[in-house]
Scaffold this motif. Structure first.
Motif, PDB file in Angstrom:
ATOM      1  N   ASP A   1      46.265 -18.835 -12.522  1.00 33.68           N
ATOM      2  CA  ASP A   1      46.708 -18.480 -11.739  1.00 33.68           C
ATOM      3  C   ASP A   1      48.256 -18.323 -11.303  1.00 33.68           C
ATOM      4  O   ASP A   1      48.631 -18.789 -10.072  1.00 33.68           O
ATOM      5  CB  ASP A   1      46.176 -18.613 -10.360  1.00 33.68           C
ATOM      6  CG  ASP A   1      45.913 -17.410  -9.676  1.00 33.68           C
ATOM      7  OD1 ASP A   1      46.061 -16.160  -9.936  1.00 33.68           O
ATOM      8  OD2 ASP A   1      45.217 -17.653  -8.585  1.00 33.68           O
TER       9      ASP A   1
ATOM     10  N   HIS B   1      43.876 -15.844 -16.430  1.00 32.29           N
ATOM     11  CA  HIS B   1      44.081 -15.130 -14.871  1.00 32.29           C
ATOM     12  C   HIS B   1      45.397 -15.548 -14.408  1.00 32.29           C
ATOM     13  O   HIS B   1      45.786 -16.568 -14.504  1.00 32.29           O
ATOM     14  CB  HIS B   1      43.495 -15.491 -13.711  1.00 32.29           C
ATOM     15  CG  HIS B   1      43.326 -14.875 -12.572  1.00 32.29           C
ATOM     16  ND1 HIS B   1      42.032 -14.050 -12.146  1.00 32.29           N
ATOM     17  CD2 HIS B   1      44.304 -14.490 -11.230  1.00 32.29           C
ATOM     18  CE1 HIS B   1      42.612 -13.836 -10.773  1.00 32.29           C
ATOM     19  NE2 HIS B   1      43.878 -14.422 -10.144  1.00 32.29           N
TER      20      HIS B   1
ATOM     21  N   HIS C   1      36.823 -15.363  -9.938  1.00 26.33           N
ATOM     22  CA  HIS C   1      38.288 -16.880 -10.159  1.00 26.33           C
ATOM     23  C   HIS C   1      38.314 -17.152  -9.233  1.00 26.33           C
ATOM     24  O   HIS C   1      37.966 -17.232  -7.628  1.00 26.33           O
ATOM     25  CB  HIS C   1      39.036 -15.348 -11.302  1.00 26.33           C
ATOM     26  CG  HIS C   1      40.111 -15.762  -9.544  1.00 26.33           C
ATOM     27  ND1 HIS C   1      41.256 -15.994  -9.823  1.00 26.33           N
ATOM     28  CD2 HIS C   1      40.798 -14.544  -8.480  1.00 26.33           C
ATOM     29  CE1 HIS C   1      42.494 -15.856  -8.946  1.00 26.33           C
ATOM     30  NE2 HIS C   1      41.872 -15.571  -7.930  1.00 26.33           N
TER      31      HIS C   1
ATOM     32  N   GLU D   1      42.632  -7.798  -9.392  1.00 28.20           N
ATOM     33  CA  GLU D   1      41.931  -8.584  -9.262  1.00 28.20           C
ATOM     34  C   GLU D   1      41.053  -7.967  -7.799  1.00 28.20           C
ATOM     35  O   GLU D   1      41.925  -7.442  -6.772  1.00 28.20           O
ATOM     36  CB  GLU D   1      41.780  -9.663  -9.027  1.00 28.20           C
ATOM     37  CG  GLU D   1      43.306 -10.223  -8.056  1.00 28.20           C
ATOM     38  CD  GLU D   1      43.891 -11.718  -7.975  1.00 28.20           C
ATOM     39  OE1 GLU D   1      43.225 -12.826  -7.186  1.00 28.20           O
ATOM     40  OE2 GLU D   1      44.472 -11.610  -8.685  1.00 28.20           O
TER      41      GLU D   1
ATOM     42  N   PRO E   1      45.424  -9.566 -14.283  1.00 22.69           N
ATOM     43  CA  PRO E   1      44.733  -9.248 -13.130  1.00 22.69           C
ATOM     44  C   PRO E   1      46.028  -8.859 -12.612  1.00 22.69           C
ATOM     45  O   PRO E   1      47.049  -9.331 -12.097  1.00 22.69           O
ATOM     46  CB  PRO E   1      44.300 -10.606 -12.016  1.00 22.69           C
ATOM     47  CG  PRO E   1      45.578 -11.712 -12.559  1.00 22.69           C
ATOM     48  CD  PRO E   1      45.852 -11.122 -13.500  1.00 22.69           C
TER      49      PRO E   1
ATOM     50  N   HIS F   1      49.860 -14.212 -13.612  1.00 24.16           N
ATOM     51  CA  HIS F   1      50.316 -12.968 -12.999  1.00 24.16           C
ATOM     52  C   HIS F   1      51.628 -13.298 -13.727  1.00 24.16           C
ATOM     53  O   HIS F   1      53.068 -13.575 -13.217  1.00 24.16           O
ATOM     54  CB  HIS F   1      50.862 -12.950 -11.432  1.00 24.16           C
ATOM     55  CG  HIS F   1      49.356 -12.657 -11.206  1.00 24.16           C
ATOM     56  ND1 HIS F   1      48.840 -11.866 -10.096  1.00 24.16           N
ATOM     57  CD2 HIS F   1      48.670 -14.010 -10.846  1.00 24.16           C
ATOM     58  CE1 HIS F   1      47.513 -12.208  -9.218  1.00 24.16           C
ATOM     59  NE2 HIS F   1      46.677 -12.813  -9.578  1.00 24.16           N
TER      60      HIS F   1
HETATM   61 ZN   LIG Z   1      45.022 -14.150  -8.523  1.00 24.58          ZN
END
Ligand SMILES: [Zn+2]
Length: 256
Positions: A203, A5, A153, A92, A35, A7
């Motif tokens: 993340d 996960h 997540h 997501e 995601p 970005h």
């Molecule tokens: Zn995220």
């Protein structure tokens, strides 16, 4: 390691994305799953895929914080794109009532619709759930038909919450840099979740693990999370990376 996960398409990396990816490869990151957030970000995901090829996987979905009164037409546009790319997940998606509860009912409706895409395409969901576990569980309970597979997540619930999720299905749980924060209780769920249902994620660019806390996060920091989880579970970092990598390839059905 696989960053399940991240970005990496967002503008926080526009200045140095090549170097960031090079650092990730150097740190042992084999693959990154991106995601999606909204319609605009889909173009960014595709541009990153065009630049880095098989090193990344794409997902499609509308982030709960991007759900508002126009959500139905956004979902219709995404729905029409379901066959256009080899999406590895719907995400997501989920519920986020942390800052704003205005669009609660719309978030519930959007989540339900997008979970049905998972069934239709036989791909998992990446669930974002913040201050919305009751709503997420309600959607699962009222789904009508067999549930898709998926990952919760950045899971920040309690041991009881893990058990409540598991009563609905055999889902995975994603753990990121939050687990390394001193006051975080996420470490308490690790033995209950168990390595077999754990995914590692950064993340990024959010939630950098200790010792980078407060800075921009990137996929190259995932070993800090892996090492921390290994120490908590009393296993080697290799055991954590091997098992969590296998979890990712099984859940998302990707071959590396
Ligand atoms: Zn995220």
């Amino acid at each position: 390691m696989i960053d399940s996960h991240s970005h990496i398409y967002c503008d926080a990396f526009d200045e140095d994305r090549d170097q960031m990816i090079a650092r990730a490869r150097e740190a042992g990151v084999r693959h990154i799953i991106m995601p999606n957030e909204n319609l605009e970000s889909l173009n960014r995901l595709k541009a990153v895929r065009d630049a880095y090829g098989d090193y990344v996987s794409l997902t499609i979905g509308l982030h709960p914080e991007d759900v508002n009164d126009g959500f139905a037409s956004v979902l219709a546009k995404m729905r029409a794109m379901l066959d256009a790319e080899p999406w590895v997940a719907v995400g997501e998606v989920g519920i986020d009532l942390y800052w704003d509860k205005t669009w609660r009912d719309q978030q519930v409706e959007a989540l339900d619709e997008q979970l049905h895409w998972c069934v239709e395409k036989d791909i998992p969901f990446i669930l974002h759930c913040r201050d919305g576990l009751d709503e997420c569980l309600w959607v699962l309970d009222n789904f009508g038909g067999p549930l898709p597979r998926g990952v919760f997540h950045s899971f920040m619930g309690t041991v009881q919450d893990v058990e409540a999720v598991r009563r609905r299905g055999d889902f995975y749980f994603g753990v990121n840099g939050i687990v390394t924060f001193k006051k975080s209780a996420v470490k308490e769920i690790l033995p209950v979740v168990g390595l077999d249902r754990l995914l590692l994620e950064t993340d990024s660019p959010y939630l950098a693990p200790v010792p980078h806390r407060g800075k921009r996060n990137e996929s190259a920091f995932i070993p800090h999370i892996c090492d921390f989880v290994a120490a908590q579970l009393g296993v080697t970092p290799e055991a954590v990376s091997d098992t969590t990598d296998r979890n990712v390839t099984e859940l998302f059905k990707i071959e590396l």
